[in-house]
Design an enzyme around this catalytic site. Structure first.
Site, PDB file in Angstrom:
ATOM      1  N   SER A   1     -13.044  -3.526  -6.835  1.00  0.00           N
ATOM      2  CA  SER A   1     -13.133  -4.232  -8.119  1.00  0.00           C
ATOM      3  C   SER A   1     -12.273  -5.488  -8.123  1.00  0.00           C
ATOM      4  CB  SER A   1     -12.761  -3.296  -9.270  1.00  0.00           C
ATOM      5  OG  SER A   1     -13.654  -2.219  -9.343  1.00  0.00           O
TER       6      SER A   1
ATOM      7  N   ASP B   1     -16.150 -10.451 -11.880  1.00  0.00           N
ATOM      8  CA  ASP B   1     -15.197  -9.945 -10.891  1.00  0.00           C
ATOM      9  C   ASP B   1     -15.938  -9.708  -9.579  1.00  0.00           C
ATOM     10  OD1 ASP B   1     -16.644  -7.708 -11.717  1.00  0.00           O
ATOM     11  OD2 ASP B   1     -14.945  -6.342 -11.547  1.00  0.00           O
TER      12      ASP B   1
ATOM     13  N   ASP C   1     -17.197  -7.254  -7.917  1.00  0.00           N
ATOM     14  CA  ASP C   1     -18.372  -6.374  -7.835  1.00  0.00           C
ATOM     15  C   ASP C   1     -19.269  -6.465  -9.066  1.00  0.00           C
ATOM     16  OD1 ASP C   1     -16.546  -4.958  -9.445  1.00  0.00           O
ATOM     17  OD2 ASP C   1     -17.327  -3.013  -8.797  1.00  0.00           O
TER      18      ASP C   1
ATOM     19  N   ASP D   1     -19.208  -5.991 -12.307  1.00  0.00           N
ATOM     20  CA  ASP D   1     -19.378  -5.071 -13.434  1.00  0.00           C
ATOM     21  C   ASP D   1     -18.615  -5.557 -14.670  1.00  0.00           C
ATOM     22  OD1 ASP D   1     -16.816  -4.491 -12.557  1.00  0.00           O
ATOM     23  OD2 ASP D   1     -17.140  -2.329 -12.337  1.00  0.00           O
TER      24      ASP D   1
END
Length: 447
Positions: free
Chosen positions: A93, A237, A239, A241
């Site tokens: 993340s 960010d 990834d 999400d």
């Protein structure tokens, strides 16, 4: 570091090959027979981690469906879409370059529940002792179509009018921090007719700044929005999400407003329940009340939000960190979904994003970490519960206390000797005043 969502650590200092094999083996046994979907956020250690994961899954007899570099929500979406036994998103993340992680999903395309996580952990010691014979190994297939399917279904959401968005011809400054967003966000915005100005959209997997999309890390991005006269800034960010927005004035829209505006957008079209976590802004409650709808709160963490959403059949949910969960597509935070929602919202609002911000309920959140040394955090929070038990309290995740003009949330850390304290009030001055009050109160209990 093990959590409900998986395992993360610093590569070469904790997240080592033997650790990856151990946890992947246990996860394979937890999932049983079937396909496992995998994808990664593009960070430079991802290839090494992925190769170990794939080899281990094949040795366990599982077939691997490799999406390549893609957002975490794309992995969630494909587990559900393809009826897979599970999925692993290789991403730490918002953690810096040296970190990586295995985000572990169940067969519903959701993060594992605490019960499922406990079951998997019970398999750790035995799982590394049993692997398939040479003629029973799994197979790998690459499936880049999984990302295309995800994007197509985002664009087909019933509330999204693609042609209307195209007519607005938004000028968007896009910052993907050189992560997985670089592989999909420019194309998504261009498909929506946007003039896209890209910064940090190189497919290198090397983050040029601290990757958490918070204002102190986005000073150059905010300047670029203003200097390029963009209608808005879109930041994700690594990834993809979490979605953070920047106004046409080069100012933070506020990551809390990412979920607040999404709630307003959805409830204007359909009445229903809303779920956010205990640390999310009160603005969500104000908006839901405006439309005669109810807000339910869960413990912090995507898995907890999703669990509560299913319990109360919520039509929208998420977290104040910039995570939008829209079950019309899937049960997971998804910045692609959040992006099309804000663009459609702006089309229907008819004004600028700074104008939209001005009509949102206005609150300020202040956060503080309180060092507690060797003191027991549970005992400290118990004393706080006793102190405020006559008030409006929630003890599902630490202690949240709601007052007429503010709220405060105390949570222990599972990795550090600290208690996190979050307070929200109408103004920054009031929020800082309250955070100082509660900080001193906890320090007294520590001393």
């Amino acid at each position: 570091m093990v959590s409900v969502s998986g395992i993360r650590g610093i590569v070469g200092d904790g997240l080592d090959p033997n650790v990856i094999v151990k946890y992947t083996s246990a996860y394979a046994d937890f999932c049983g027979n079937g396909d496992i979907i995998i994808g990664s956020d593009g960070r430079i250690t991802g290839e090494m981690v992925k190769n170990i994961i794939v080899g281990t899954l094949l040795a366990k007899g599982n077939n691997v469906v490799d999406l390549g570099i893609c957002p975490t929500p794309t992995v969630l979406y494909n587990v559900n879409k393809l009826g897979a036994a599970g999925g692993i998103s290789i991403s730490a993340s918002h953690n810096p370059n040296e970190w990586n992680a295995l985000k572990l999903l169940n067969n519903l395309g959701e993060f594992m529940t605490p019960g499922e996580n406990k079951e998997m952990l019970s398999l750790l010691d035995e799982s590394v002792k049993t692997y398939k014979r040479w003629n029973e190994l799994g197979k790998t297939r690459r499936y880049p179509e999984g990302l295309e399917m995800h994007v197509n279904d985002v664009l087909k959401l019933k509330s999204i009018d693609v042609e209307a968005i195209r007519k607005r011809k938004f000028k968007v400054l896009l910052d993907c921090v050189n992560g997985a967003g670089s592989y999909v966000m420019p194309e998504l915005l261009e498909e929506l007719g946007c003039n896209v100005i890209k910064i940090n959209c190189e497919k290198t997997g090397i983050f040029p700044r601290l990757p958490e999309p918070i204002p102190e890390n986005l000073t150059e991005t905010m300047k670029a929005v203003k200097n390029n006269n963009a209608d808005l800034g879109v930041v994700v960010d690594p990834d993809v999400d979490r979605l953070v927005l920047i106004t046409d004035k080069g100012e933070p829209f506020s990551e809390e407003n990412t979920i607040s505006q999404a709630v307003r957008f959805v409830l204007r079209k359909e009445k229903g329940n809303v779920v956010v976590n205990l640390s999310t802004t009160r603005a969500v409650d104000d908006i839901a009340e405006e439309y005669g709808c109810k807000v339910f709160r869960s413990a912090v963490g995507e898995a907890n939000v999703v669990k509560k959403m299913k319990e109360v059949r919520a039509i929208i949910g998420g977290e104040g960190s910039g995570g939008v969960i829209y079950p019309a597509l899937h049960y997971g935070r998804d910045a692609l979904v959040g992006t099309v929602i804000i663009l459609q919202h702006l089309v229907e609002f008819g004004g600028t994003i700074s104008g939209l911000k001005n009509v949102m309920p206005e609150y300020t959140i202040v956060k503080e970490k309180i060092k507690i040394g060797s003191n027991n955090p549970d005992e400290i929070i118990k004393k706080l519960v006793d102190e405020y038990k006559s008030g409006k309290i929630n003890t599902e995740d630490g202690l949240r206390i709601d007052f007429e003009d503010h709220w405060v949330h105390f949570r222990k850390s599972n990795t550090e000797p600290i208690i996190r304290c979050i307070a929200e009030a109408k103004t920054k001055e009031e929020a800082e005043k309250y955070i100082e009050k509660y900080f001193n109160q906890v320090k007294e209990l520590v001393n």
